[in-house]
Design a protein around this motif. Structure first.
Motif, PDB file in Angstrom:
ATOM      1  N   PHE A 281       0.679  -0.949   0.126  1.00  0.00           N
ATOM      2  CA  PHE A 281       0.082   0.250   0.436  1.00  0.00           C
ATOM      3  C   PHE A 281       0.820   1.150  -0.503  1.00  0.00           C
ATOM      4  N   TYR A 282       2.529   0.893   0.135  1.00  0.00           N
ATOM      5  CA  TYR A 282       3.265   2.256   0.150  1.00  0.00           C
ATOM      6  C   TYR A 282       4.177   2.637  -1.255  1.00  0.00           C
ATOM      7  N   PRO A 283       3.464   3.161  -1.396  1.00  0.00           N
ATOM      8  CA  PRO A 283       4.179   2.927  -3.086  1.00  0.00           C
ATOM      9  C   PRO A 283       6.252   3.567  -2.945  1.00  0.00           C
ATOM     10  N   LYS A 284       6.332   2.529  -4.010  1.00  0.00           N
ATOM     11  CA  LYS A 284       8.258   2.904  -3.552  1.00  0.00           C
ATOM     12  C   LYS A 284       8.559   4.583  -4.897  1.00  0.00           C
ATOM     13  N   LYS A 285       7.820   5.982  -4.259  1.00  0.00           N
ATOM     14  CA  LYS A 285       8.017   7.277  -4.851  1.00  0.00           C
ATOM     15  C   LYS A 285       7.802   7.991  -3.504  1.00  0.00           C
ATOM     16  N   ALA A 286       9.614   8.861  -4.141  1.00  0.00           N
ATOM     17  CA  ALA A 286       9.684   9.992  -2.883  1.00  0.00           C
ATOM     18  C   ALA A 286       8.296  11.222  -2.467  1.00  0.00           C
ATOM     19  N   ILE A 287       8.356  10.612  -1.020  1.00  0.00           N
ATOM     20  CA  ILE A 287       7.433  11.818  -0.247  1.00  0.00           C
ATOM     21  C   ILE A 287       7.293  13.060  -0.968  1.00  0.00           C
ATOM     22  N   ASN A 288       8.630  13.758  -0.735  1.00  0.00           N
ATOM     23  CA  ASN A 288       8.675  14.768  -1.014  1.00  0.00           C
ATOM     24  C   ASN A 288      10.525  14.862  -1.736  1.00  0.00           C
ATOM     25  N   PRO A 289      10.598  14.970  -2.762  1.00  0.00           N
ATOM     26  CA  PRO A 289      11.638  15.095  -4.229  1.00  0.00           C
ATOM     27  C   PRO A 289      12.218  16.139  -3.725  1.00  0.00           C
ATOM     28  N   THR A 290      11.965  17.410  -3.638  1.00  0.00           N
ATOM     29  CA  THR A 290      12.898  18.425  -3.224  1.00  0.00           C
ATOM     30  C   THR A 290      13.514  18.353  -1.634  1.00  0.00           C
ATOM     31  N   LYS A 291      13.233  17.988  -1.306  1.00  0.00           N
ATOM     32  CA  LYS A 291      14.010  17.618  -0.060  1.00  0.00           C
ATOM     33  C   LYS A 291      14.582  16.103   0.054  1.00  0.00           C
ATOM     34  N   SER A 292      13.902  15.311  -0.566  1.00  0.00           N
ATOM     35  CA  SER A 292      14.601  13.789   0.381  1.00  0.00           C
ATOM     36  C   SER A 292      14.598  12.819  -0.853  1.00  0.00           C
ATOM     37  N   LYS A 293      15.096  12.006  -0.542  1.00  0.00           N
ATOM     38  CA  LYS A 293      14.611  11.036  -1.894  1.00  0.00           C
ATOM     39  C   LYS A 293      13.702   9.564  -0.626  1.00  0.00           C
ATOM     40  N   ASP A 294      13.519   9.421   0.335  1.00  0.00           N
ATOM     41  CA  ASP A 294      12.671   8.294   0.415  1.00  0.00           C
ATOM     42  C   ASP A 294      11.474   8.220   0.149  1.00  0.00           C
ATOM     43  N   THR A 295      11.194   6.806   0.450  1.00  0.00           N
ATOM     44  CA  THR A 295       9.755   6.686  -0.147  1.00  0.00           C
ATOM     45  C   THR A 295       8.449   6.820   0.418  1.00  0.00           C
ATOM     46  N   TYR A 296       7.586   6.098   0.190  1.00  0.00           N
ATOM     47  CA  TYR A 296       6.464   6.006   1.065  1.00  0.00           C
ATOM     48  C   TYR A 296       6.879   5.026   1.862  1.00  0.00           C
ATOM     49  N   TYR A 297       7.557   3.879   0.781  1.00  0.00           N
ATOM     50  CA  TYR A 297       8.046   2.307   0.631  1.00  0.00           C
ATOM     51  C   TYR A 297       9.048   2.777   2.490  1.00  0.00           C
TER      52      TYR A 297
ATOM     53  N   ILE B 132       6.924  13.389  25.447  1.00  0.00           N
ATOM     54  CA  ILE B 132       6.477  13.044  24.437  1.00  0.00           C
ATOM     55  C   ILE B 132       7.558  12.259  23.570  1.00  0.00           C
ATOM     56  N   LEU B 133       8.791  13.392  23.697  1.00  0.00           N
ATOM     57  CA  LEU B 133      10.108  13.274  23.003  1.00  0.00           C
ATOM     58  C   LEU B 133      11.002  12.553  23.496  1.00  0.00           C
ATOM     59  N   GLU B 134      10.793  12.799  25.116  1.00  0.00           N
ATOM     60  CA  GLU B 134      11.696  11.743  25.694  1.00  0.00           C
ATOM     61  C   GLU B 134      11.670  10.699  26.178  1.00  0.00           C
ATOM     62  N   LEU B 135       9.388  10.104  26.002  1.00  0.00           N
ATOM     63  CA  LEU B 135       9.238   8.838  26.063  1.00  0.00           C
ATOM     64  C   LEU B 135       9.346   8.339  24.647  1.00  0.00           C
ATOM     65  N   CYS B 136       9.203   8.223  23.884  1.00  0.00           N
ATOM     66  CA  CYS B 136       9.293   7.339  22.819  1.00  0.00           C
ATOM     67  C   CYS B 136       9.747   8.241  21.745  1.00  0.00           C
ATOM     68  N   ASP B 137      10.414   7.081  20.677  1.00  0.00           N
ATOM     69  CA  ASP B 137      11.334   6.831  19.544  1.00  0.00           C
ATOM     70  C   ASP B 137       9.489   8.173  18.755  1.00  0.00           C
ATOM     71  N   ILE B 138      10.251   8.623  17.685  1.00  0.00           N
ATOM     72  CA  ILE B 138       9.378   9.894  16.613  1.00  0.00           C
ATOM     73  C   ILE B 138       9.862   8.969  15.937  1.00  0.00           C
ATOM     74  N   TYR B 139       7.964   8.238  14.661  1.00  0.00           N
ATOM     75  CA  TYR B 139       7.936   8.210  13.487  1.00  0.00           C
ATOM     76  C   TYR B 139       6.855   9.017  12.793  1.00  0.00           C
ATOM     77  N   ASN B 140       7.012   9.040  11.402  1.00  0.00           N
ATOM     78  CA  ASN B 140       6.143   9.678  10.778  1.00  0.00           C
ATOM     79  C   ASN B 140       5.997   8.536   9.455  1.00  0.00           C
ATOM     80  N   LEU B 141       4.449   7.725  10.041  1.00  0.00           N
ATOM     81  CA  LEU B 141       4.023   7.272   7.891  1.00  0.00           C
ATOM     82  C   LEU B 141       2.946   8.100   7.803  1.00  0.00           C
ATOM     83  N   ASP B 142       3.181   7.655   6.687  1.00  0.00           N
ATOM     84  CA  ASP B 142       3.121   8.777   5.540  1.00  0.00           C
ATOM     85  C   ASP B 142       2.608   7.768   4.728  1.00  0.00           C
ATOM     86  N   VAL B 143       1.110   7.888   3.447  1.00  0.00           N
ATOM     87  CA  VAL B 143       0.979   7.252   2.888  1.00  0.00           C
ATOM     88  C   VAL B 143       0.122   8.170   1.706  1.00  0.00           C
TER      89      VAL B 143
END
Length: 249
Positions: free
Chosen positions: A65-81, A226-237
């Motif tokens: 369900f997470y495409p192998k395309k960049a989420i924000n190509p101007t800032k990063s090569k990270d893909t949804y996948y 929360i910053l101290e209690l948890c590791d932060i993740y951003n799950l995009d689709v």
């Protein structure tokens, strides 16, 4: 209050001597305080998952369900996948660490838009830890807060939902942000998060708010903890997964 209820019963032609399972709410499930309805103490919040989530495990998490395309190509090569795969891998490791009996495992803060798979992941965590007899509690935040208000009128401390949320070995708070931010709500959330941080108790939070939004809309003290209690993740689709499932796209 009693006069109002008695009058209501007379209008319905119900005998006052009728035996109710709960004499406080007359089996309605609600009490009225200052013209606002709250769940009665006889209504227990359901800490087990809804049926549709009860058989969810990490193996059911579909990375397709997470495409192998960049989420924000101007800032990063990270893909949804890429981001979904990394989170999936870290959740697997998290479950293993908790199951191994480590005294304290840092929690997870998962932010992302509606329909990005957050609830699926934390439901899998709940189910897999529960199957290993780990003390884990799952609460949808608006439901937790609603039950907490009802508990203020409950003389039986064993049903204090906030106490149970505070003391669980692993606490899952799903959907932080889907409610109004009154001073009472902010104070309760701060007290809960602060207690779990001070006592080094593993906490998982999902939200469609970014951490900076929590800082602004709730309280910077909550965001800081929360910053101290948890590791932060951003799950995009790119598109709501529920829409993809229903349309086959």
């Amino acid at each position: 209050m009693k006069e109002t209820i008695n009058g209501f019963l007379k209008n319905l032609k119900i005998e006052e001597s009728h035996k109710y399972r709960c004499e406080i709410c007359k089996d309605t499930g609600y009490i009225i305080v200052e013209q606002i309805a709250y769940p009665c103490k006889c209504v227990k919040i359901n800490k087990s998952l809804p049926e549709k989530l009860s058989n969810i495990y990490l193996e059911n998490f579909n990375l397709d369900f997470y495409p192998k395309k960049a989420i924000n190509p101007t800032k990063s090569k990270d893909t949804y996948y890429d981001k979904a795969k990394k989170l999936h891998s870290d959740v697997k490791l998290f479950i293993a660490q908790v199951a191994d009996g480590n005294e304290y495992v840092k929690g997870l803060f998962i932010t992302g838009p509606i329909g990005s798979g957050k609830t699926h992941l934390v439901s899998a965590i709940f189910n897999q830890l529960k199957n290993k007899n780990i003390d884990v509690e799952f609460f949808v935040v608006p439901d937790l807060l609603e039950q907490g208000k009802a508990d203020m009128f409950n003389d039986n401390g064993s049903r204090d939902v906030f106490a149970k949320a505070k003391k669980a070995k692993v606490l899952i708070l799903d959907d932080l942000g889907a409610h109004n931010y009154t001073p009472w709500i902010i104070n309760q959330l701060y007290s809960l998060i602060n207690y779990r941080l001070n006592n080094m108790l593993t906490t998982i939070i999902t939200t469609n708010l970014k951490l900076e939004d929590i800082d602004i809309r709730l309280d910077e003290r909550i965001a800081s903890r929360i910053l101290e209690l948890c590791d932060i993740y951003n799950l995009d689709v790119d598109v709501d997964i529920r829409y993809k499932k229903n349309t086959g796209r």
